[in-house]
Design a protein around this motif. Sequence first.
Motif, PDB file in Angstrom:
ATOM      1  N   GLN A  20       0.830  -1.201   0.000  1.00  0.00           N
ATOM      2  CA  GLN A  20       0.000   0.000   0.000  1.00  0.00           C
ATOM      3  C   GLN A  20       0.865   1.252   0.000  1.00  0.00           C
ATOM      4  O   GLN A  20       2.032   1.230   0.412  1.00  0.00           O
ATOM      5  CB  GLN A  20      -0.969   0.006   1.166  1.00  0.00           C
ATOM      6  N   TYR A  73      -6.372  -2.031  -8.163  1.00  0.00           N
ATOM      7  CA  TYR A  73      -6.036  -1.677  -6.777  1.00  0.00           C
ATOM      8  C   TYR A  73      -7.284  -1.209  -6.033  1.00  0.00           C
ATOM      9  O   TYR A  73      -8.232  -0.696  -6.627  1.00  0.00           O
ATOM     10  CB  TYR A  73      -4.970  -0.576  -6.747  1.00  0.00           C
ATOM     11  N   THR A  97      -3.340  -3.238  -2.142  1.00  0.00           N
ATOM     12  CA  THR A  97      -3.686  -4.504  -2.795  1.00  0.00           C
ATOM     13  C   THR A  97      -4.791  -5.227  -2.036  1.00  0.00           C
ATOM     14  O   THR A  97      -5.313  -6.224  -2.509  1.00  0.00           O
ATOM     15  CB  THR A  97      -2.455  -5.427  -2.870  1.00  0.00           C
ATOM     16  N   ALA A 104      -1.721  -5.705  -8.373  1.00  0.00           N
ATOM     17  CA  ALA A 104      -3.093  -5.822  -7.872  1.00  0.00           C
ATOM     18  C   ALA A 104      -3.723  -7.099  -8.401  1.00  0.00           C
ATOM     19  O   ALA A 104      -3.170  -7.773  -9.276  1.00  0.00           O
ATOM     20  CB  ALA A 104      -3.893  -4.599  -8.302  1.00  0.00           C
TER      21      ALA A 104
END
Length: 584
Positions: free
Chosen positions: A4, A33, A58, A193
């Motif tokens: 993140q 994401y 993620t 992602a």
Amino acid sequence: MINQLSWKIGGQQGEGVESTDRIFSTALNRLGYYLYGYRHFSSRIKGGHTNNKIRISTDPIRSISDDLDILVAFDQESIDLNAHELRPGGVVVADSKFNPTVPDGTQIRLFSVPITAIAEELGTSLMKNMVASGASWALLGLPLDVFNRAVEEEFGRKGPAVVEKNLEAVKRGSDYVLELAGGPLDEFKLLPADGKQKLFMIGNDAIGLGAVAAGCRLMSAYPITPASEIMEYLIKQLPKFGGTVVQTEDEIAAVTMAIGANYAGVRTMTASAGPGLSLMMEGIGLAGMTETPVVIVDTQRGGPSTGLPTKQEQSDINAMIHGTHGEIPKIVLAPSSIEECFYDTIEAFNLSEKYQVPVILVTDLQLSLGKQSCEPLDYSRIVIDRGSLVAQAPELEEKELFPRYALTENGISPRVLPGQKNGIHHVTGVEHDETGRPSESAINRKNMMDKRLGKLSGLEVRDPVLVDAPYETPDLLIIGMGSTGGTIDQGRELLEKDGISTNHLTVRLLHPFPVEEVLPYVEQARQVIVVENNATAQLAGLVKLHCGHGDKIKSVLKYDGNPFLPSIIYHECKQICTASKELV
């Protein structure tokens, strides 16, 4: 690689901050994401500092972060106001036009990019937002083609020439910052992602979409921050389904028009914020007395009076529940996520018609305007319930009126629409008998009051509370509402690391208060902390009023116009818990 990252862009209102954020976040959403955004903006059309912050992950997220990794600054004020959030090693991408500086003694890296100069070389300084976007995107090492597609969609309607200019602006910003940094920054490279499709919207759009799905075909409203986006959404969407939006002269007209249209059989809503809600109170009382369904959205903001029109607050709780004079039944629903905004709007229309009462759907500015990822919506869950709407009224004797307000066992009377055969009756805001004729009889008055106030005794609402309770006897039960849920959960993670056990309860039905669902968790906890964005602990007051145990209920309050951060939840709750243990 990291899972993140937090990104923010700041500048003067009206110079492209919003569009930069929109394109940047759209591209990230396409990659799959999870995103959670917060807008800080001034209550004026142009000028004044504004910033947009996005948390990228993620994994699913429901709060903004305390710290910041990348700050894109269009002016020095943006650095001065936001640099304190940057973590050690954080980056500022700033326009070299204003000779940017970062605070002394910090570990902040500054990349001075001629953002405005590059844009002007391409023909207009307006493209500086694309230069800045390209620069910050490049530092993440993400594929530029995805970003370029978002740019093409944003500017495609303006023609290929405009698109090409903006793509060139993105490329130049990207090339310049990569030369300065020596390539993408390894410490800011995000893990891939999941690539799954996600919706990315604000709560107001989810409410608008929910209204369309619920069969709403008219919205009567007066523009007000932060509710106006509901109007703007429905202005575009309702005509596709034979509906429309009417901008009224004020909120009084808005609510009474909505009541009239609902009486005529059209599912109609209105939306406002605190000042507008105040003006609607007499109309809400009329809906209660005439037992006419109506849905009202209150997007809370800073008050009183004009207050802080563009800032976060949750201070309308008492007004929504107790604001009308006299006593009427009403339902107050408080969604706490984008998905809930959609589904609860549909439920609000169903409840309003089923129980023939006003339903107030309450959000707050962060939930209304904060753009968030959400999973694809399940349209198979949509059910339309029009309640006791009579398809064919029975034959009546000559001059006999339909018993629209008949005394029934459950308090809910049969409802007919104007013009319906055998359905003629009186409608008045004064006390009335079963056919609607005015009546001041003491016996009738008591019967009618008991009927109206008793109709919610059998109220059924989906998930009146949300509970995450892993402990039978936790150190803390943390209670919240609206947009605070995700922030509370992140604060709980920090508390758990310190050995403090916590349960979490989100109140979604504010009125009638769900005592049976809340009380057991209050009784089990050693200490109860109510987190809310107001100065007078209104939600805590409801809990104490209905559940008792006031001796162990404490408040964490924030009323400076800003939303809670996880660190605030952590520190305030820990302090209360520690003080309580020391007293013992």
